[in-house]
Every structure is written in C-alpha cells, then in structure tokens.
Design a protein around this motif. Structure first.
Motif, mmCIF file in Angstrom:
data_model
loop_
_atom_site.group_PDB
_atom_site.id
_atom_site.type_symbol
_atom_site.label_atom_id
_atom_site.label_comp_id
_atom_site.label_asym_id
_atom_site.label_seq_id
_atom_site.Cartn_x
_atom_site.Cartn_y
_atom_site.Cartn_z
ATOM 1 N N ARG A 161 -8.635 2.608 -4.970
ATOM 2 C CA ARG A 161 -8.161 3.213 -6.145
ATOM 3 C C ARG A 161 -7.425 2.280 -7.198
ATOM 4 N N VAL B 154 0.941 -1.147 -0.044
ATOM 5 C CA VAL B 154 0.015 0.144 -0.046
ATOM 6 C C VAL B 154 0.827 1.243 -0.121
ATOM 7 N N GLY C 268 -4.413 0.077 -5.951
ATOM 8 C CA GLY C 268 -4.573 -0.268 -4.719
ATOM 9 C C GLY C 268 -4.528 -1.744 -4.296
ATOM 10 N N ALA D 228 1.312 4.363 -2.955
ATOM 11 C CA ALA D 228 1.058 5.506 -2.628
ATOM 12 C C ALA D 228 2.316 6.532 -3.010
ATOM 13 N N PRO E 127 -1.133 7.070 2.947
ATOM 14 C CA PRO E 127 -2.216 6.301 2.519
ATOM 15 C C PRO E 127 -3.033 6.073 3.343
ATOM 16 N N GLU F 243 -6.679 3.793 -0.337
ATOM 17 C CA GLU F 243 -5.540 3.042 -1.143
ATOM 18 C C GLU F 243 -5.511 1.717 -1.075
#
Length: 228
Positions: free
Chosen positions: A152, A51, A155, A55, A63, A124
C-alpha cells in the motif's frame, strides 16, 4: 515468454528444482543464522519499526507484510515477534513444505514475485531477502511493479542482496548437489533504479564487506512506496 538461462534452459524450472533440493540443507544450516548476524537483525528491526509507524499513522490495526522468497521461513519468527503478521511466499514447493514444518502456523504458499497472489495494496510491506537477485533483467520491471501493486502507499520493502556489477553468474554448482541456477550480483544503482521506476523512494541503503566465507559484499536497502 518463458525466461531461459544463458544455456537455453527454462530458468524458472531450474531455479525451482534447485531450491527444492536445497530446502532441507537450508533448514539444517541456516535456521539460527539470523541469531549470529546483529547487522541484519538491526536492518529488519528498522524495517519493522517503519512498517508499524506507517500502519499507526493510518489508524490501522496490526500490519502484515509479505516475505517474498521466504525459503524455510527463517525470518518469520523474528518479524512475528515484533508484532507484525507475515505471509510467506516461495517459488519452491519444498521450501514451502519445510517452512510450514519449521514455522508451524505460518501462512505460506507457493508463488512467484512476477505474479504475486495478493490484492492491490493488501500488504503494509514486503521483505525480499536475497530473492530479487534471481530475476533476469527482462523480468525486473514486472516484478517490481508487482511489489508496488501489493504494498500500500506509504508501505515499505526491505531487501538484501549480493553486491556486484549486475552480471549473471551460475550459483549452486559448487555445492556438489547436482544443481545450478542463474544469479545476478546486483549493483546498488540497479536496485535503486528499479525501485524508483516502480514508484518507490529509497529510505535507507547500506552494506558490509564480505565475510571470509563469502565471495562478495552484501547490500541492504529499504524503499518506501509513494503515497501518490
């Protein structure tokens, strides 16, 4: 259409009420469980690393992930300590109340994976730790589509579940608390198919044999939301 159990009961209400009853016992018995489970910590750590990398690749700030079916919030401290924000969600109002008490300051609210209270691409990633196994088959396409909507592109979703043959069982009744609910011990193939149909690709899967106190093996899967 309101989902029902095999006995014709309102499955959502039954599940919510049962977990209202379980909130305090869970807080008492499970609060330090993650400390005793290095394998689960390792999988959550890998998820957090993925994650953060996603990001960073976007040039985004810190995130935030959703903890979907967060229960008493027992995973939140671990994720927060790895520099990732957490927004908790649970079907049970009592679980949410206890999570707020056990994890002061945690952003947590009552909600349903079939209608997530997050904007498109707002998160995220998402953690669904032993929470997708309560979805009856007819509710799975909508729930997985909701995960795809709020996570998103690029993600990740991490999930843990009880491994089985995709058949429904009754849970909770052996606890002597006057509760019961439907639960599906899912196969890896079923979860993989649902994620892929919703626009995810499996990045990791694994499992472990049942501990002496467990009835079934445990499975773990991390899926990445398609960038397309």
């Amino acid at each position: 259409m309101t989902p029902t159990t095999s006995g014709g009961r309102d499955a959502t209400t039954e599940l919510r009420q049962a977990h209202d009853v379980l909130a305090e016992p869970y807080a008492e018995r499970l609060a330090t469980l993650l400390d005793e489970m290095p394998l689960e910590r390792g999988i959550l750590a890998a998820f957090c690393d993925l994650v953060r990398a996603a990001a960073d690749a976007r040039g985004a700030g810190a995130p935030t992930v959703g903890d979907i079916g967060c229960g008493t919030g027992r995973l939140a401290a671990y994720v927060l300590n790895r520099g990732i924000g957490v927004r908790g969600l649970d079907l049970s109002p009592e679980m949410v109340r206890v999570a707020r008490r056990e994890q002061p300051g945690l952003d947590v609210q009552v909600g349903d994976v079939r209608a997530l209270p997050f904007g498109d691409g707002e998160l995220e990633g998402a953690i669904c730790w032993y929470s997708l196994m309560y979805l009856p088959p007819q509710d799975r396409p909508g729930a997985f589509a909701e995960l795809a909507r709020v996570v998103r592109p690029g993600g990740y979703v991490a999930t843990a579940w009880k491994v089985g043959d995709d058949s429904a069982r009754r849970g909770g009744e052996s606890l002597g608390l006057g509760i019961g609910f439907d639960i599906w011990w899912l196969s890896q193939g079923e979860l993989t198919r649902r994620f892929e149909e919703a626009g995810f690709a499996v990045a990791f899967w694994g499992g472990r044999p049942a501990d002496p106190v467990e009835q079934q093996p445990q499975g773990y899967l991390i899926a990445r939301r398609s960038s397309i």
